[in-house]
Design an enzyme around this catalytic site. Structure first.
Site, PDB file in Angstrom:
ATOM      1  N   HIS A 103       0.879  -1.174   0.000  1.00  9.74           N
ATOM      2  CA  HIS A 103       0.000   0.000   0.000  1.00  9.74           C
ATOM      3  C   HIS A 103       0.916   1.223   0.000  1.00  9.74           C
ATOM      4  O   HIS A 103       1.988   1.199   0.615  1.00  9.74           O
ATOM      5  CB  HIS A 103      -0.813   0.135   1.279  1.00  9.74           C
ATOM      6  CG  HIS A 103      -1.685  -1.025   1.665  1.00  9.74           C
ATOM      7  ND1 HIS A 103      -1.208  -2.160   2.257  1.00  9.74           N
ATOM      8  CD2 HIS A 103      -3.035  -1.179   1.583  1.00  9.74           C
ATOM      9  CE1 HIS A 103      -2.214  -2.976   2.525  1.00  9.74           C
ATOM     10  NE2 HIS A 103      -3.339  -2.411   2.120  1.00  9.74           N
ATOM     11  N   ASP A 106       2.313   1.873   3.412  1.00 14.62           N
ATOM     12  CA  ASP A 106       3.287   0.926   3.990  1.00 14.62           C
ATOM     13  C   ASP A 106       4.690   1.416   3.697  1.00 14.62           C
ATOM     14  O   ASP A 106       5.585   1.313   4.523  1.00 14.62           O
ATOM     15  CB  ASP A 106       3.214  -0.467   3.327  1.00 14.62           C
ATOM     16  CG  ASP A 106       1.851  -1.078   3.352  1.00 14.62           C
ATOM     17  OD1 ASP A 106       1.095  -0.788   4.287  1.00 14.62           O
ATOM     18  OD2 ASP A 106       1.548  -1.858   2.418  1.00 14.62           O
TER      19      ASP A 106
HETATM   20  C1  XUL Z   1      -7.196  -6.640   5.258  1.00 14.72           C
HETATM   21  C2  XUL Z   1      -6.488  -7.047   4.033  1.00 14.72           C
HETATM   22  C3  XUL Z   1      -5.711  -5.987   3.342  1.00 14.72           C
HETATM   23  C4  XUL Z   1      -5.736  -6.069   1.860  1.00 14.72           C
HETATM   24  C5  XUL Z   1      -5.046  -4.947   1.155  1.00 14.72           C
HETATM   25  O1  XUL Z   1      -7.895  -7.662   5.891  1.00 14.72           O
HETATM   26  O2  XUL Z   1      -6.518  -8.188   3.647  1.00 14.72           O
HETATM   27  O3  XUL Z   1      -4.420  -6.048   3.830  1.00 14.72           O
HETATM   28  O4  XUL Z   1      -5.148  -7.242   1.411  1.00 14.72           O
HETATM   29  O5  XUL Z   1      -5.538  -3.702   1.489  1.00 14.72           O
END
Ligand code: XUL
Ligand code: CO
Length: 440
Positions: A103, A106
């Site tokens: 993300h 992150d």
């Molecule tokens: C949350 C989840 C996230 C997504 C990406 O449960 O799985 O980490 O994978 O936003």
């Protein structure tokens, strides 16, 4: 590229086979070994996730983080973020994994305003690009974190506050540009706050319309910049909100069709999210298969004794073997997708070694499942059984139903003439389940 010193005591993780006693080796994942005509690594397309593995501290609501990560300086600064990228790539290459996922938040910290946030992201993107070039590691998917900051507390694209919608547009626009810059093969949407906590304050129809507008804008922008990655939506039933709009695969597919988005999206199925929706993981894969919508997998597991999203590393190779029989029913498996280990070590697994043990276990679990699935598929027993089970539709009255020729009147005439339906054959569940015990 100079290696950071943090994993110097850990050997490169290689395949040593099931008889190996080395905990820092793969027992089942033999990257280049061909399974069903393709190297294991090309079916699996393993990815390390940036968030749990490099931003997780193992804090929980009863106490602070416990994990020992010697490279961290305790800040969320851009300097720390730049330094951390090198540690991430060392880890991924030591594991022999080819992909990572992240993300925006992150990898790169928010700045004091939106412009500074965007320029931080581009400083990190440049660094990631040079590390990708130096190591050959690739981006499986990028995404934007539109759930952690308090501005998202009432939703992202479904927030009642239009400014928040605009903020999200900036985030996804930037992350689409970054994903293109880094050669990302997919782009994921997980609607972390896209849901409601009470219907008393919620206009559900309007929120769904807003989410659809947002997805259409993303599709339009990707087209404009020629981003070729596959768009993926990751269903989740609940948590953090009481009810998430992307509840499960079937719900997401219905939403996409209502708003004319189905051509542009596939699904990223997460094992523990399936169980939160009250489904088996394989159920979600089967829904995808029936709709040509399997995109990628976020791999983890829950705990059978409790109901929440524990995001543990997968360890059930039998479940993975059955999952492979569904994945491999698609000619190109997951296509541009892969296995992203969206999982975290337990709060009391403090050490950097535990990061390795966790990923080795996850990768070996899927690799072992793949080897079992290969044998099950090659035996042809499931395919043969299923084909026979539906064979009444291959001829006669069944064929007229499938071809669209039959009507209620023609079927009534047929069954009245016959007097009673043919006897059902046994569904043989136990025989089919036991097929998986025939291989290791
Ligand atoms: C949350 C989840 C996230 C997504 C990406 O449960 O799985 O980490 O994978 O936003
Ligand atoms: Co996930």
């Amino acid at each position: 590229m100079a290696l950071t010193p943090f994993f110097k005591d850990i050997p490169k993780i290689r395949y040593e086979g099931p008889d190996s006693d080395n905990a820092f080796a793969y027992k089942w994942f033999d990257a280049n070994k061909k399974v069903l005509g393709r190297p294991m690594k090309d079916w699996m397309r393993n990815a390390v996730c940036y968030w749990h593995t490099f931003r997780g501290t193992a804090l929980d609501i009863f106490g602070p983080g416990t994990l020992v990560r010697p490279w961290e300086d305790g800040t969320n600064s851009l300097d720390m973020a730049l330094k951390r990228t090198e540690v991430v790539f060392d880890f991924v290459t030591k594991l022999g994994v080819e992909y990572y996922c992240f993300h925006d938040r992150d990898a790169s910290p928010e700045g004091s305003d939106v412009s500074e946030t965007n320029s931080n992201l581009w400083a990190i993107a440049e660094k990631l690009k040079s590390l990708q070039k130096a190591t050959g590691v690739k981006l499986l998917w990028g995404t934007a974190n539109m759930f952690s900051h308090s501005r998202y507390s009432q939703g992202a694209s479904t927030s009642p506050n239009a400014d928040v919608f605009a903020h999200c547009a900036n985030s996804v626009k930037e992350m689409l540009d970054v994903s293109k810059y880094l050669g990302g093969e997919n782009y994921v949407f997980w609607g972390g706050r896209e849901g409601y906590n009470t219907l008393l304050n919620t206009d559900m129809g309007r929120e769904a319309d807003h989410a659809a507008k947002f997805f259409h804008m993303a599709v339009d922008y990707a087209k404009k910049i020629r981003f070729k990655g596959q768009f993926l939506i990751e269903p989740k039933a609940c948590e953090p909100t009481k009810h998430q709009y992307d509840f499960d695969a079937a719900t997401v597919l219905g939403f996409l069709r209502k708003y004319g988005l189905e051509k542009h999206f596939k699904l990223n199925i997460e094992q523990n999210h399936a169980t939160l929706a009250g489904h088996d993981f394989c159920h979600e894969l089967a829904v995808c298969n029936a709709n040509g919508a399997l995109g990628s997998i976020d791999s983890n597991r829950g705990d059978v004794m409790n109901g929440w999203d524990t995001d543990q590393f997968p360890n059930d190779y039998r479940e993975c073997a059955q999952a492979w029989t569904l994945i491999l029913a698609n000619q190109d498996g997951m296509g541009t997708g892969g296995l992203n280990y969206d999982a975290k070590v337990r709060r009391d697994s403090y050490d950097v070694e535990d990061m390795f043990y966790a990923h080795i276990c996850g990768i070996d679990t899927w690799a072992r499942g793949l080897r079992i699935a290969e044998q099950v598929i090659k035996s042809g027993k499931i395919d043969k059984f299923v084909a026979k089970r539906y064979s009444s539709y291959d001829k006669g009255i069944g064929k007229s139903i499938e071809s669209g020729k039959a009507t209620f009147e023609s079927l009534q005439k047929y069954i009245v003439g016959k007097g009673e339906a043919d006897q059902n054959a046994s569904a043989r569940q136990e025989y089919l389940e036991n097929l998986f015990n025939g291989y290791c």
